[in-house]
Design an enzyme around this catalytic site. Sequence first.
Site, PDB file in Angstrom:
ATOM      1  N   ARG A 119      -0.200  -3.469  -6.943  1.00 45.08           N
ATOM      2  CA  ARG A 119      -1.541  -2.901  -7.160  1.00 45.08           C
ATOM      3  C   ARG A 119      -1.839  -2.941  -8.649  1.00 45.08           C
ATOM      4  NH1 ARG A 119      -2.892  -0.194  -2.236  1.00 45.08           N
ATOM      5  NH2 ARG A 119      -4.533  -1.585  -1.586  1.00 45.08           N
ATOM      6  N   GLN A 124      -5.789  -7.817  -8.218  1.00 45.13           N
ATOM      7  CA  GLN A 124      -6.896  -7.234  -7.459  1.00 45.13           C
ATOM      8  C   GLN A 124      -7.657  -8.248  -6.610  1.00 45.13           C
ATOM      9  OE1 GLN A 124      -8.991  -4.897 -10.323  1.00 45.13           O
ATOM     10  NE2 GLN A 124      -8.980  -3.089  -9.034  1.00 45.13           N
ATOM     11  N   ASP A 127      -5.950  -8.891  -3.294  1.00 44.58           N
ATOM     12  CA  ASP A 127      -5.453  -7.690  -2.622  1.00 44.58           C
ATOM     13  C   ASP A 127      -6.047  -7.602  -1.214  1.00 44.58           C
ATOM     14  OD1 ASP A 127      -4.935  -5.133  -1.731  1.00 44.58           O
ATOM     15  OD2 ASP A 127      -5.111  -4.226  -3.710  1.00 44.58           O
ATOM     16  N   SER A 130      -6.815  -4.074   0.258  1.00 39.42           N
ATOM     17  CA  SER A 130      -8.083  -3.485  -0.184  1.00 39.42           C
ATOM     18  C   SER A 130      -9.270  -4.160   0.486  1.00 39.42           C
ATOM     19  CB  SER A 130      -8.227  -3.604  -1.704  1.00 39.42           C
ATOM     20  OG  SER A 130      -7.307  -2.766  -2.333  1.00 39.42           O
ATOM     21  N   TYR A 230       0.354   4.143  -4.502  1.00 40.46           N
ATOM     22  CA  TYR A 230       0.517   4.564  -3.112  1.00 40.46           C
ATOM     23  C   TYR A 230       1.019   6.005  -3.033  1.00 40.46           C
ATOM     24  CZ  TYR A 230       0.301  -0.321  -1.735  1.00 40.46           C
ATOM     25  OH  TYR A 230      -0.110  -1.601  -1.516  1.00 40.46           O
TER      26      TYR A 230
HETATM   27  P1  NAD Z   1      -3.264   3.599   1.747  1.00 42.56           P
HETATM   28  O1  NAD Z   1      -4.069   2.790   2.715  1.00 42.56           O
HETATM   29  O2  NAD Z   1      -1.833   3.307   1.592  1.00 42.56           O
HETATM   30  O3  NAD Z   1      -3.437   5.165   2.104  1.00 42.56           O
HETATM   31  C1  NAD Z   1      -4.708   5.733   2.322  1.00 42.56           C
HETATM   32  C2  NAD Z   1      -4.789   7.071   1.634  1.00 42.56           C
HETATM   33  O4  NAD Z   1      -4.036   8.052   2.351  1.00 42.56           O
HETATM   34  C3  NAD Z   1      -4.240   7.106   0.203  1.00 42.56           C
HETATM   35  O5  NAD Z   1      -5.280   7.489  -0.677  1.00 42.56           O
HETATM   36  C4  NAD Z   1      -3.111   8.138   0.274  1.00 42.56           C
HETATM   37  O6  NAD Z   1      -2.997   8.871  -0.919  1.00 42.56           O
HETATM   38  C5  NAD Z   1      -3.586   9.008   1.421  1.00 42.56           C
HETATM   39  N1  NAD Z   1      -2.586   9.902   1.995  1.00 42.56           N
HETATM   40  C6  NAD Z   1      -1.271   9.678   2.261  1.00 42.56           C
HETATM   41  N2  NAD Z   1      -0.685  10.777   2.778  1.00 42.56           N
HETATM   42  C7  NAD Z   1      -1.661  11.722   2.878  1.00 42.56           C
HETATM   43  C8  NAD Z   1      -1.694  13.069   3.345  1.00 42.56           C
HETATM   44  N3  NAD Z   1      -0.603  13.680   3.799  1.00 42.56           N
HETATM   45  N4  NAD Z   1      -2.884  13.727   3.283  1.00 42.56           N
HETATM   46  C9  NAD Z   1      -3.994  13.133   2.802  1.00 42.56           C
HETATM   47  N5  NAD Z   1      -4.022  11.873   2.351  1.00 42.56           N
HETATM   48  C10 NAD Z   1      -2.882  11.168   2.380  1.00 42.56           C
HETATM   49  O7  NAD Z   1      -3.940   3.524   0.300  1.00 42.56           O
HETATM   50  P2  NAD Z   1      -4.889   2.414  -0.301  1.00 42.56           P
HETATM   51  O8  NAD Z   1      -6.269   2.619   0.191  1.00 42.56           O
HETATM   52  O9  NAD Z   1      -4.318   1.077  -0.045  1.00 42.56           O
HETATM   53  O10 NAD Z   1      -4.866   2.682  -1.878  1.00 42.56           O
HETATM   54  C11 NAD Z   1      -4.157   3.694  -2.491  1.00 42.56           C
HETATM   55  C12 NAD Z   1      -4.580   3.774  -3.957  1.00 42.56           C
HETATM   56  O11 NAD Z   1      -4.321   2.575  -4.666  1.00 42.56           O
HETATM   57  C13 NAD Z   1      -6.055   4.035  -4.170  1.00 42.56           C
HETATM   58  O12 NAD Z   1      -6.189   4.962  -5.214  1.00 42.56           O
HETATM   59  C14 NAD Z   1      -6.617   2.773  -4.650  1.00 42.56           C
HETATM   60  O13 NAD Z   1      -7.771   2.938  -5.452  1.00 42.56           O
HETATM   61  C15 NAD Z   1      -5.456   2.229  -5.439  1.00 42.56           C
HETATM   62  N6  NAD Z   1      -5.577   0.782  -5.538  1.00 42.56           N
HETATM   63  C16 NAD Z   1      -5.367   0.190  -6.756  1.00 42.56           C
HETATM   64  C17 NAD Z   1      -5.497  -1.185  -6.867  1.00 42.56           C
HETATM   65  C18 NAD Z   1      -5.294  -1.870  -8.175  1.00 42.56           C
HETATM   66  O14 NAD Z   1      -5.130  -1.217  -9.168  1.00 42.56           O
HETATM   67  N7  NAD Z   1      -5.274  -3.188  -8.192  1.00 42.56           N
HETATM   68  C19 NAD Z   1      -5.786  -1.956  -5.762  1.00 42.56           C
HETATM   69  C20 NAD Z   1      -5.977  -1.318  -4.550  1.00 42.56           C
HETATM   70  C21 NAD Z   1      -5.861   0.061  -4.450  1.00 42.56           C
END
Ligand code: NAD
Length: 371
Positions: A119, A124, A127, A130, A230
């Site tokens: 990530r 990006q 990804d 995403s 994550y």
């Molecule tokens: P994911 O699909 O793995 O999880 C979805 C969400 O569930 C996450 O926000 C996680 O914190 C939440 N979660 C887990 N356990 C939980 C609980 N017990 N209660 C409530 N929520 C809970 O996550 P994702 O959508 O793939 O992305 C996670 C993070 O990574 C995001 O902040 C996203 O912005 C970031 N991200 C960064 C990049 C990058 O920098 N290139 C790319 C993609 C995503």
Amino acid sequence: MLIGIPAEITAGETRVAITPETAKKLKAQGHTIRVQSGAGVAASVPDEAYRAVGAEITDAAGAYAADIVLKVRCPLDSEMALARPGSVMVGMLNPFDPAGLQRLAAAQLTSFSLEAAPRTSRAQSMDVLSSQANIAGYKAVMMAADAYQRFFPMLMTAAGTVKAARVVILGVGVAGLQAIATAKRLGAVIEASDVRPSVKEQVESLGGKFIDVPYETDEEREAAVGVGGYARPMPPSWMARQKLEVAKRVAQADVVITTALIPGRAAPVLVTEEMVMAMKPGSVIVDLAAAQGGNCPLTEADKTVIKYGVTLMGQTNIAALVAADASALYARNLLDFLKLIITKEGALKIDLEDDIVAACLMTQGGEVKRK
Ligand code: NAD
């Protein structure tokens, strides 16, 4: 290079790994593109659209005979039998399925799974988690709005006033943020919960209310920050306090969309049976974590069921329900990844010094290489 794109045959899979847009770009780079006849039909791309940009239309064997095969899903046994030993396969091959990786290794494939990309800013544009989660978050709201027998927006009409729907989003990563934005556009009132502290500001910037569950120990604070963007499993103390707060909101909610995931583990249970029992009849839950066991134990994978008067939707491949745009974004992710493994001169070059290439490499030389 010869790049092959077979039709996906996994049940319910409608996406395709190449679009005329990306085929045209690869062709312009000097590659030969072979698409299996019908591969794009479910994503609204007829064979003719590929032919128009210079791609060849072939059968499954023709597509698998390529140097690089672009896939959406990990091949089934019957597809694996067509794969050419020594060829490269790029797709969403499921890094958390050791048996699947063993089969890719046994087929002598050099395989890359884009779900494993780090990530980082550089990664990006490739990804896939995403790009597909964004679509799932949007479509989950559409599905909920369709199943819900009331309006989302507040309406004042001559026949009386209709209240806005209360939507609770649990897990605010990429899918959750898009679900908030989409439900907000439809006029719903939104509350959302996540373990990560950075999420509060994001929820508020989209017009939602964050369900605050303050951290009380260093252990809770550290777990909440997660690793590599994550979430990690939260300590039971925090989960218990979150449960109390979530239960109050869920009891008032008309729609609950759950997206909470922890990579490589079962999804955390956030909506218990008792919470469902306390919901209003006609409420809707869309459980985007259904493929990982669900955030609600009453969810049934790939089914819509009604329990205690609440509609629970457990479709596991929601992005495939928006096949054209899901394919368009996925194909662009693949195109960007190919730039890392094909030189400007058009030759294959697997540079394991590149952190994205190294992270995505699943199998090579008959062995599982997943980091
Ligand atoms: P994911 O699909 O793995 O999880 C979805 C969400 O569930 C996450 O926000 C996680 O914190 C939440 N979660 C887990 N356990 C939980 C609980 N017990 N209660 C409530 N929520 C809970 O996550 P994702 O959508 O793939 O992305 C996670 C993070 O990574 C995001 O902040 C996203 O912005 C970031 N991200 C960064 C990049 C990058 O920098 N290139 C790319 C993609 C995503």
